[in-house]
Structure formats: C-alpha cells, structure tokens
Design a protein around this motif. Structure first.
Motif, PDB file in Angstrom:
ATOM      1  N   UNK A 111       0.961  -1.203  -0.190  1.00 22.32           N
ATOM      2  CA  UNK A 111       0.026   0.071   0.028  1.00 22.32           C
ATOM      3  C   UNK A 111       0.708   1.218   0.048  1.00 22.32           C
ATOM      4  N   UNK A 112       0.534   2.195  -0.811  1.00 21.46           N
ATOM      5  CA  UNK A 112       1.042   3.575  -0.831  1.00 21.46           C
ATOM      6  C   UNK A 112       0.106   4.650  -0.634  1.00 21.46           C
ATOM      7  N   UNK A 113      -1.149   4.592  -0.705  1.00 18.15           N
ATOM      8  CA  UNK A 113      -2.233   5.268  -0.449  1.00 18.15           C
ATOM      9  C   UNK A 113      -3.557   4.744   0.177  1.00 18.15           C
ATOM     10  N   UNK A 114      -3.671   4.514   1.524  1.00 18.54           N
ATOM     11  CA  UNK A 114      -4.563   3.721   1.975  1.00 18.54           C
ATOM     12  C   UNK A 114      -5.908   4.189   1.829  1.00 18.54           C
ATOM     13  N   UNK A 115      -6.282   5.483   1.941  1.00 15.33           N
ATOM     14  CA  UNK A 115      -7.559   5.970   1.856  1.00 15.33           C
ATOM     15  C   UNK A 115      -8.087   5.772   0.517  1.00 15.33           C
ATOM     16  N   UNK A 116      -7.169   5.948  -0.392  1.00 19.83           N
ATOM     17  CA  UNK A 116      -7.723   5.912  -1.941  1.00 19.83           C
ATOM     18  C   UNK A 116      -7.908   4.355  -2.134  1.00 19.83           C
ATOM     19  N   UNK A 117      -7.231   3.439  -1.540  1.00 16.91           N
ATOM     20  CA  UNK A 117      -7.253   1.878  -1.590  1.00 16.91           C
ATOM     21  C   UNK A 117      -8.553   1.684  -1.188  1.00 16.91           C
ATOM     22  N   UNK A 118      -8.787   1.965   0.060  1.00 15.37           N
ATOM     23  CA  UNK A 118     -10.124   1.333   0.867  1.00 15.37           C
ATOM     24  C   UNK A 118     -11.474   1.953   0.284  1.00 15.37           C
ATOM     25  N   UNK A 119     -11.383   3.143  -0.497  1.00 19.66           N
ATOM     26  CA  UNK A 119     -12.344   4.036  -0.947  1.00 19.66           C
ATOM     27  C   UNK A 119     -12.840   3.429  -2.457  1.00 19.66           C
ATOM     28  N   UNK A 120     -11.890   2.545  -3.166  1.00 20.72           N
ATOM     29  CA  UNK A 120     -11.958   2.148  -4.145  1.00 20.72           C
ATOM     30  C   UNK A 120     -12.601   0.844  -4.480  1.00 20.72           C
ATOM     31  N   UNK A 121     -12.398   0.131  -3.421  1.00 22.10           N
ATOM     32  CA  UNK A 121     -13.103  -1.442  -3.422  1.00 22.10           C
ATOM     33  C   UNK A 121     -14.451  -1.418  -3.030  1.00 22.10           C
ATOM     34  N   UNK A 122     -15.301  -2.508  -3.128  1.00 21.06           N
ATOM     35  CA  UNK A 122     -16.635  -2.499  -2.866  1.00 21.06           C
ATOM     36  C   UNK A 122     -16.763  -3.375  -1.504  1.00 21.06           C
ATOM     37  N   UNK A 123     -17.859  -3.217  -0.677  1.00 19.94           N
ATOM     38  CA  UNK A 123     -18.108  -3.851   0.631  1.00 19.94           C
ATOM     39  C   UNK A 123     -19.595  -4.280   0.538  1.00 19.94           C
ATOM     40  N   UNK A 124     -19.917  -5.563   1.207  1.00 21.92           N
ATOM     41  CA  UNK A 124     -21.067  -6.236   0.860  1.00 21.92           C
ATOM     42  C   UNK A 124     -22.072  -5.699   1.778  1.00 21.92           C
ATOM     43  N   UNK A 125     -21.824  -5.123   3.061  1.00 26.02           N
ATOM     44  CA  UNK A 125     -22.763  -4.514   3.914  1.00 26.02           C
ATOM     45  C   UNK A 125     -22.301  -3.218   4.462  1.00 26.02           C
TER      46      UNK A 125
ATOM     47  N   UNK B 153     -10.452   5.782   9.642  1.00 29.14           N
ATOM     48  CA  UNK B 153     -11.363   5.494  10.085  1.00 29.14           C
ATOM     49  C   UNK B 153     -12.497   5.261   8.811  1.00 29.14           C
ATOM     50  N   UNK B 154     -12.934   3.976   8.417  1.00 27.11           N
ATOM     51  CA  UNK B 154     -13.527   3.337   7.425  1.00 27.11           C
ATOM     52  C   UNK B 154     -14.905   3.267   7.702  1.00 27.11           C
ATOM     53  N   UNK B 155     -15.720   3.969   6.930  1.00 27.20           N
ATOM     54  CA  UNK B 155     -17.263   3.961   6.786  1.00 27.20           C
ATOM     55  C   UNK B 155     -17.419   3.517   5.590  1.00 27.20           C
ATOM     56  N   UNK B 156     -17.926   2.161   5.515  1.00 29.01           N
ATOM     57  CA  UNK B 156     -18.226   1.459   4.046  1.00 29.01           C
ATOM     58  C   UNK B 156     -19.732   0.937   4.081  1.00 29.01           C
ATOM     59  N   UNK B 157     -19.961   0.539   2.759  1.00 30.88           N
ATOM     60  CA  UNK B 157     -21.304   0.261   2.529  1.00 30.88           C
ATOM     61  C   UNK B 157     -21.492  -0.207   1.284  1.00 30.88           C
ATOM     62  N   UNK B 158     -22.454  -0.889   0.858  1.00 36.45           N
ATOM     63  CA  UNK B 158     -23.096  -1.335  -0.590  1.00 36.45           C
ATOM     64  C   UNK B 158     -22.729  -0.080  -1.416  1.00 36.45           C
TER      65      UNK B 158
END
Length: 413
Positions: free
Chosen positions: A307-321, A341-346
């Motif tokens: 990883x080099x840019x963690x926010x960009x990585x985590x915002x790019x992928x999808x999450x089932x719930x 802080x990761x806030x994620x959802x479909x």
C-alpha cells in the motif's frame, strides 16, 4: 567500495541485462536482439542499477500497471520487476536503497500501491509488501477425469474453434478487459504483452515454441474464452504419454471455462494436462467427472502488494454490507501509515484520518491479503499478524472485507 546507484542510461543496457541474467542464474549472455528490444522499450527514469567500478552489480525496474480490486475498480500500481543483486555484492543494503528510491517516486507519482511477484518469500515483507493473491497448479490425469461421453461440442450450444496468434491478438485484449472486470487481482496487459505471448516478438533469451490456441464462442457468437497450450511428444511402448501444458485459459463465463477445460482434456493422444497458474479456488477440479483426477502439483503465494495510499485503496473497493472500522496501519518506512476511519457499505466508502481508538492494528504488509479478500481478519489475528482492539472488530472486518471468490493474478511480470 565506490558503489553508485543511479538510473540506467542507454549505453548501460548490455551490462544491465547481463546483471539481470546473472542474478536469475541464467547464462550471462546478451544477444543483439535482446539489447535492441530493451532499448526500444527502455524507461530510464524507472530503471535502476548499482555500478561498481563501471560494472552493473544490481538491477531494479518498475513499470506502470493497474490492478483490479474487489468490486472491479482499477488502481494505478507501481509494478516492480527484474530485481537482482549479484552474488559478489549481497548483504550491503543495495536492494533496500533501490526499493526506497522507487517506492518514494511511485508515491510522488500518485500510484495507490506497488506490486511484484516474489521469487523468495522472506525478502519483501520488510519493505511493506504482503502476499495478496495465491495460486494453485493442477496435473490432470485425463483417463481418470471421467469425461463421459468424450468431448464433441459444448453442451450449452456454444462452439470451440482453433485459432492462430493473429486471431488471439485481435480477440484477446477485449476479452481480457471483460475478464478483468470480474477477477480481482488481475493486472493490465499492454500491446507488447500480446505480441510476445503470441510470438510476434521473439527473443533469444526466451526460446519460442509455437502453441495451440482455441476460442470459445457462446451460442450467440460472443467470444467468452481463450485457451493457449503446448503439447510435448512422448510415447512409450507405442502408447501416448503426452502432456498438454496450458499457458493461459481466460473465460468470462462458467460455461466457457467448462467448455475449454473439457476441450483440452479431450485432445487425442494427450494423457496429462498441466493447468499452469490458476486461482487457488478455481472451479477446475469440479468441472471433471472425478475431481480427484486433478492432483495439486504446486500451490503458493503469488502476487505481493505494498500500500502507498490507504484511503484511496479502501475507498476504491466495494463492501457487501454497511459497517465502520478504525484501522491503525504501522509503516516503518513512513509511506502509508496512520490511523484511518473506514465507513463502508454497498453504496460506497469513505476513509479519513482519525484520532479514535483503533479497532484493528496491523503492519502495512498485512493489509494486502485483508484488502484483497485473500485472508480473513479472524485468521490473521489467530496467526498473530494483526491485533483487535475489541473482539467484535474481527467479525466486522471479516464481513466487510470478505469476497465470494479469492483474488487471482494470472500473469507473471
């Protein structure tokens, strides 16, 4: 000793290539054709060498690539390759200095991550890389596969046709682009890749054997799969003992995948099939009448991710719930660490720095398998690779980062 780390100029290419061959224990010979090809594709800003009294003793290269992450998004990657240190100059920190120079340049360029295929497991973890995809290779005993009746045509109304290299160059890139939409872990292929794969470009350092190609088309005529394979010529007591070795089999539908495997396993005089690098949870064994006919030949880690840019990585992928996690990522190199802080959802995700207590603490290298869905947080915690601030955090992470299929990188680079 006066060791100089610098970018590789055009006049350095023959010496640099010889150092590459030496490092990989190949005959240290460099042909005129290899030098000409390398010169035509040379990027001096991304090619490093260490020189001792004018002789190249270590090599390093990177090139632009993009990686498909869970959900189908593609992120720009710094693909690392041709990493060598000559046996006369090991244990002097040369790789560390080249890696640091390259990764900092990649972050400055805006690459979200770096990737490589690790020849040896222990080397790259100390630079923040972690195994993100694995592979399995099977050896199929055709006689035990129980493809009865023997293959004639695909059962779904599609068809399989033999093809040549030009047809693969015409059809392959568009098919692979669709394939990448559904296979996290796959990486980009440029035009040169297809030319080398099909023999339009041939180099003395990579001896060429003309392969067979076959294309699967659905009942509607859509190209949904391609297989490329070679066959040896081995007979004993007037009985064929030939092995077909699959160089690639890409398919965008299960029907295409089934039809192409059945086709290869039904070629006359082929006794065994070696599958090449496949996804660790590939459908293959269960596409046979007897799954035990596919014996695991080898299985291991494959593509590693940094990883080099963690926010960009985590915002790019999808999450089932929907869910939230605070991840504290430890990065001794200072390239990508922090508490997020990761806030994620479909519907999408946000990832921002935070001072809230961490739910999960992990080294930057352990984010790779978790992020790609190749490992669960619970398993990583059981191994002692990550720490959970609260027990329920592991359940949340397992749910958020879980994927239906494991990631797979079909390409060596």
């Amino acid at each position: 000793m006066n060791l100089q780390i610098r970018t590789v100029a055009e006049e350095d290419i023959p010496d640099w290539l010889q150092a590459v061959m030496t490092g990989f224990l190949r005959p240290p010979e460099v042909s005129k054709e290899d030098v000409e090809y390398r010169t035509a594709h040379h990027d001096p800003e991304r090619t490093l060498g260490v020189f001792d009294a004018g002789r190249c003793v270590a090599t390093f290269e990177s090139f632009p690539q993009d990686l498909t992450v869970p959900g189908g998004a593609r992120l720009p990657s710094d693909a690392v390759t041709r990493v060598t240190v000559s046996p006369t100059h090991r244990r002097r920190g040369l790789l560390t200095r080249m890696m640091d120079k390259d990764l900092r340049a990649a972050k400055e360029r805006g690459d979200a991550l770096a990737t490589l295929i690790a020849a040896e497991y222990p080397i790259y973890g100390r630079y923040g890389f972690g195994p993100a995809t694995g592979f399995t290779e099977w050896r199929i005993d055709v006689a035990r596969a129980r493809l009865d009746p023997r293959y004639a045509v695909p059962e779904d109304g599609g068809r399989v046709d033999l093809a040549d290299g030009q047809q693969v160059r015409d059809l392959g890139p568009k098919l692979f682009d669709r394939f990448r939409d559904i296979v996290p872990g796959s990486v980009s292929r440029n035009e040169t890749w297809w030319k080398r794969f099909t023999g339009q470009i041939r180099l003395p350092s990579h001896p060429w054997t003309e392969p067979f190609h076959a294309v699967y088309r659905s009942a509607s005529g859509e190209v949904q799969g391609i297989v490329t394979y070679t066959v040896d010529d081995k007979w004993e007591a007037k009985l064929p003992q030939n092995t077909a070795t699959v160089q690639q089999l890409i398919a965008t539908t299960p029907a295409a995948e089934r039809a192409l495997w059945h086709f290869v396993c039904s070629v006359d005089w082929v006794t065994y099939v070696k599958t090449g690098v496949r996804a660790p949870d590939d459908l293959l064994p269960h596409l046979l009448g007897d799954p035990r006919a596919a014996v695991v030949h080898q299985t291991a880690d494959y593509m590693w991710l940094r990883p080099l840019d963690i926010p960009r990585m985590l915002q790019a992928r999808t999450y089932p719930v929907a869910g939230s996690l605070v991840l504290e990522v430890i990065d001794s190199a200072g390239l990508a660490g922090g508490r997020f802080l990761l806030d994620a959802g479909p519907e999408g995700a946000t990832c921002t720095p935070t001072t809230r207590p961490a739910d999960i603490v992990l080294p930057v290298s352990e984010l790779a398998p978790l992020y790609m869905g190749d490992e669960s947080a619970s398993r990583l915690a059981a191994l002692g690779s990550i720490e959970a601030g609260r027990p329920s955090a592991l359940v949340t992470a397992d749910t958020l980062f879980g994927t239906g299929r494991r990631p797979w990188c079909p390409d060596m680079f």
